[in-house]
Design an enzyme around this catalytic site. Structure first.
Site, PDB file in Angstrom:
ATOM      1  N   CYS A   1       0.822  -1.224   0.000  1.00 36.92           N
ATOM      2  CA  CYS A   1       0.000   0.000   0.000  1.00 36.92           C
ATOM      3  C   CYS A   1       0.848   1.263   0.000  1.00 36.92           C
ATOM      4  CB  CYS A   1      -0.935   0.003   1.202  1.00 36.92           C
ATOM      5  SG  CYS A   1      -1.965  -1.465   1.288  1.00 36.92           S
TER       6      CYS A   1
ATOM      7  N   ILE B   1     -12.561  -0.934  -0.994  1.00 37.33           N
ATOM      8  CA  ILE B   1     -11.860  -1.490  -2.157  1.00 37.33           C
ATOM      9  C   ILE B   1     -12.132  -0.530  -3.323  1.00 37.33           C
ATOM     10  CG2 ILE B   1     -11.889  -3.442  -3.757  1.00 37.33           C
ATOM     11  CD1 ILE B   1     -12.672  -5.168  -1.213  1.00 37.33           C
TER      12      ILE B   1
ATOM     13  N   LYS C   1     -10.202   6.274   4.164  1.00 38.97           N
ATOM     14  CA  LYS C   1     -11.541   5.872   4.613  1.00 38.97           C
ATOM     15  C   LYS C   1     -12.640   6.357   3.661  1.00 38.97           C
ATOM     16  CE  LYS C   1     -14.334   4.007   6.075  1.00 38.97           C
ATOM     17  NZ  LYS C   1     -15.561   4.328   5.521  1.00 38.97           N
TER      18      LYS C   1
ATOM     19  N   HIS D   1      -9.164   3.750  -1.328  1.00 40.16           N
ATOM     20  CA  HIS D   1      -7.781   3.263  -1.182  1.00 40.16           C
ATOM     21  C   HIS D   1      -7.410   2.302  -2.315  1.00 40.16           C
ATOM     22  CE1 HIS D   1      -4.085   1.986   0.503  1.00 40.16           C
ATOM     23  NE2 HIS D   1      -4.509   1.057   1.332  1.00 40.16           N
TER      24      HIS D   1
HETATM   25  N1  COA Z   1     -16.742   1.886   4.176  1.00 40.61           N
HETATM   26  C1  COA Z   1     -18.016   2.279   3.968  1.00 40.61           C
HETATM   27  N2  COA Z   1     -18.864   1.634   3.138  1.00 40.61           N
HETATM   28  C2  COA Z   1     -18.397   0.552   2.483  1.00 40.61           C
HETATM   29  C3  COA Z   1     -17.066   0.113   2.646  1.00 40.61           C
HETATM   30  C4  COA Z   1     -16.237   0.810   3.529  1.00 40.61           C
HETATM   31  N3  COA Z   1     -14.973   0.420   3.740  1.00 40.61           N
HETATM   32  N4  COA Z   1     -16.879  -0.974   1.865  1.00 40.61           N
HETATM   33  C5  COA Z   1     -18.046  -1.188   1.224  1.00 40.61           C
HETATM   34  N5  COA Z   1     -18.948  -0.270   1.600  1.00 40.61           N
HETATM   35  C6  COA Z   1     -20.353  -0.191   1.200  1.00 40.61           C
HETATM   36  C7  COA Z   1     -20.539  -0.288  -0.293  1.00 40.61           C
HETATM   37  O1  COA Z   1     -20.541   0.982  -0.901  1.00 40.61           O
HETATM   38  C8  COA Z   1     -21.896  -0.957  -0.381  1.00 40.61           C
HETATM   39  O2  COA Z   1     -22.886   0.023  -0.151  1.00 40.61           O
HETATM   40  P1  COA Z   1     -24.282  -0.019  -0.965  1.00 40.61           P
HETATM   41  O3  COA Z   1     -24.911  -1.349  -0.618  1.00 40.61           O
HETATM   42  O4  COA Z   1     -25.021   1.177  -0.460  1.00 40.61           O
HETATM   43  O5  COA Z   1     -23.875   0.068  -2.410  1.00 40.61           O
HETATM   44  C9  COA Z   1     -21.918  -1.888   0.815  1.00 40.61           C
HETATM   45  O6  COA Z   1     -20.995  -1.310   1.763  1.00 40.61           O
HETATM   46  C10 COA Z   1     -21.493  -3.307   0.504  1.00 40.61           C
HETATM   47  O7  COA Z   1     -20.330  -3.228  -0.278  1.00 40.61           O
HETATM   48  P2  COA Z   1     -19.476  -4.470  -0.678  1.00 40.61           P
HETATM   49  O8  COA Z   1     -18.616  -4.060  -1.847  1.00 40.61           O
HETATM   50  O9  COA Z   1     -20.336  -5.679  -0.846  1.00 40.61           O
HETATM   51  O10 COA Z   1     -18.545  -4.667   0.615  1.00 40.61           O
HETATM   52  P3  COA Z   1     -17.632  -5.878   0.866  1.00 40.61           P
HETATM   53  O11 COA Z   1     -18.249  -6.705   1.931  1.00 40.61           O
HETATM   54  O12 COA Z   1     -17.298  -6.544  -0.434  1.00 40.61           O
HETATM   55  O13 COA Z   1     -16.292  -5.206   1.404  1.00 40.61           O
HETATM   56  C11 COA Z   1     -14.842  -4.854   3.260  1.00 40.61           C
HETATM   57  C12 COA Z   1     -16.249  -4.641   2.691  1.00 40.61           C
HETATM   58  C13 COA Z   1     -14.741  -4.188   4.617  1.00 40.61           C
HETATM   59  C14 COA Z   1     -14.561  -6.358   3.414  1.00 40.61           C
HETATM   60  C15 COA Z   1     -13.821  -4.252   2.275  1.00 40.61           C
HETATM   61  O14 COA Z   1     -14.115  -2.897   2.075  1.00 40.61           O
HETATM   62  C16 COA Z   1     -12.389  -4.373   2.784  1.00 40.61           C
HETATM   63  O15 COA Z   1     -11.807  -5.455   2.760  1.00 40.61           O
HETATM   64  N6  COA Z   1     -11.791  -3.268   3.197  1.00 40.61           N
HETATM   65  C17 COA Z   1     -10.405  -3.265   3.673  1.00 40.61           C
HETATM   66  C18 COA Z   1      -9.470  -3.083   2.511  1.00 40.61           C
HETATM   67  C19 COA Z   1      -8.046  -3.288   2.937  1.00 40.61           C
HETATM   68  O16 COA Z   1      -7.716  -4.156   3.730  1.00 40.61           O
HETATM   69  N7  COA Z   1      -7.139  -2.470   2.386  1.00 40.61           N
HETATM   70  C20 COA Z   1      -5.742  -2.551   2.677  1.00 40.61           C
HETATM   71  C21 COA Z   1      -5.487  -1.930   3.977  1.00 40.61           C
HETATM   72  S1  COA Z   1      -3.796  -1.953   4.437  1.00 40.61           S
END
Ligand code: COA
Length: 387
Positions: A87, A213, A332, A336
């Site tokens: 990252c 994501i 956030k 990212h």
């Molecule tokens: N914050 C706020 N809303 C989020 C979000 C987040 N981080 N991630 C997804 N959403 C929302 C989407 O917009 C969607 O909203 P909608 O239904 O109104 O369209 C809903 O949540 C579901 O989205 P979806 O894509 O199905 O979420 P997901 O379950 O596939 O992914 C996480 C959620 C938390 C698992 C994913 O965002 C994640 O893994 N984040 C961490 C990424 C990471 O580790 N980066 C590296 C860091 S070092």
């Protein structure tokens, strides 16, 4: 070493860009940066492209060559290098570009970052990201990035009394800033309740504690400071860019709630720039999870360990606070796209220092970026200032 300045910046809107290919994301950001610097591609001496995992996200390797080709520079045989540090790939690409100019090796250098993460499903993305940690000791046994940062959050809350609400306040602030950023993935304000009632991802971290994501790209162009005014009336000087590393696995750390690489990179960046913490007017930190912003504020040296939660609650880090943290909305709310984030941070600080950040503008002449790879195995800190 020569002094270096940023002469142009460009950034695509961040989000799920299913209609745009990986290469076109880069071309879009690069074209915006060229237009901003009022130069043509012909004038570019070298490119550094931050990218974490195009091989797994879009099945494409050899990114340096691909980017040079689609930037129209292949037949000019311009050197183009992919930079990978998870990252922090973008932050490191910026540091490489600055070093190339400072050393006299090149004059006009592009530092870019690009990632297209949404072409694969969430499971595959989370697994790819887990490759930035220790695959044998963390990834294979099942630790994801939300899981690793959840361990940091638990440890920190236990030792320093950070409340769940204070953690949520980081997300509330960053969504408020993101709502003022036209490039942000989420341009919607949220409340503490939104965070507290969102689904649990890795206890204590909930959906709104996590960066999303994202697809996106950003590019900045650097040049010798002495030539900068040939291209722009508002050059922004790179006062320092420093890098540090640490153990790749969290369990090998002296203290999991302190990112020692952040401490080391920040100390070096301040030393090189001959500045003190109080000189910084704004900072873009690596808030991949809300707890990461709390740790970053402390590890960068802006307050003592255990104080960042209270400072967040008191508005110290808000847009109108003493030290605005993540005016862009941070990872956030802005999103990212892992390889692009470090360049977007530089883009944001340049826009702020030029006074071009419109609805989220903060006052100041010196800004800082903090870009983390993995759970802190690579950190890049850069300090930029108005000339
Ligand atoms: N914050 C706020 N809303 C989020 C979000 C987040 N981080 N991630 C997804 N959403 C929302 C989407 O917009 C969607 O909203 P909608 O239904 O109104 O369209 C809903 O949540 C579901 O989205 P979806 O894509 O199905 O979420 P997901 O379950 O596939 O992914 C996480 C959620 C938390 C698992 C994913 O965002 C994640 O893994 N984040 C961490 C990424 C990471 O580790 N980066 C590296 C860091 S070092």
């Amino acid at each position: 070493m020569r002094k270096v300045a940023v002469i142009g910046v460009g950034c695509t809107p961040f989000g799920e860009k299913w209609e745009t290919s990986f290469r076109n994301l880069f071309v879009d950001a690069g074209a915006r940066a060229l237009e901003d610097a009022a130069i043509s591609g012909e004038q570019i001496d070298e490119l550094f492209v931050g990218n974490m995992s195009a091989g797994r996200f879009v099945d494409q390797e050899h990114i340096g060559a691909l980017i040079a080709d689609y930037a129209g520079l292949a037949t000019k045989h311009v050197p183009s290098t992919r930079v990978e540090a998870a990252c922090s790939s973008g932050g490191l690409a910026f540091r490489q570009a600055v070093t190339a100019v400072a050393s006299g090796n090149a004059d006009i250098v592009v530092a870019a970052g690009v990632e297209k993460m949404t072409d694969v499903g969430t499971g595959a993305t989370v697994d790819t990201l887990a490759g930035a940690a220790d695959r044998e000791w963390e990834g294979f046994p099942g630790a994801t990035f939300p899981g690793l940062y959840a361990m940091i959050a638990r440890d920190y809350m236990h030792r320093f009394g950070l409340t769940r609400e204070q953690l949520a306040m980081v997300a509330v602030k960053n969504h408020r800033n993101g709502a003022r950023n036209p490039n942000a993935q989420f341009q919607k304000e949220i409340s503490i309740d939104t965070v507290m009632q969102s689904s649990l991802v890795a206890d204590p971290l909930r959906l709104f504690d996590c960066s999303p994501i994202t697809d996106g790209a950003a590019a900045v162009i650097v040049a010798p400071l002495e030539r900068a005014r040939e291209f722009t009336d508002t050059p922004i000087q790179v006062l320092s860019s420093a890098q540090a590393s640490d153990t790749i696995a969290l369990h090998d750390r002296r203290d999991i709630s302190t990112l020692d690489a952040t401490v080391a990179a920040a100390n070096r960046a301040f030393q090189l720039a001959r500045l003190e913490r109080k000189d910084i007017d704004m900072v873009e930190v690596h808030d991949c999870f809300t707890i990461a912003e709390i740790c970053a504020i402390e590890d960068l040296g802006f307050c003592s360990k255990g104080e960042a939660g209270r400072l967040t609650e008191e508005g110290y880090t808000a847009l109108d606070g003493t030290l605005p943290v993540n005016p862009s909305g941070g990872l956030k709310a802005c999103g990212h796209p892992v390889g692009a984030t470090g360049i977007k941070q530089v883009y944001e600080i340049v826009m702020q220092l030029r006074g071009e950040a419109s609805g989220r503008q903060v006052d100041g002449e010196i800004g800082m970026t903090h870009n983390v790879g993995g759970t802190g195995a690579t950190v890049v800190c850069s300090i930029l200032g108005v000339v």
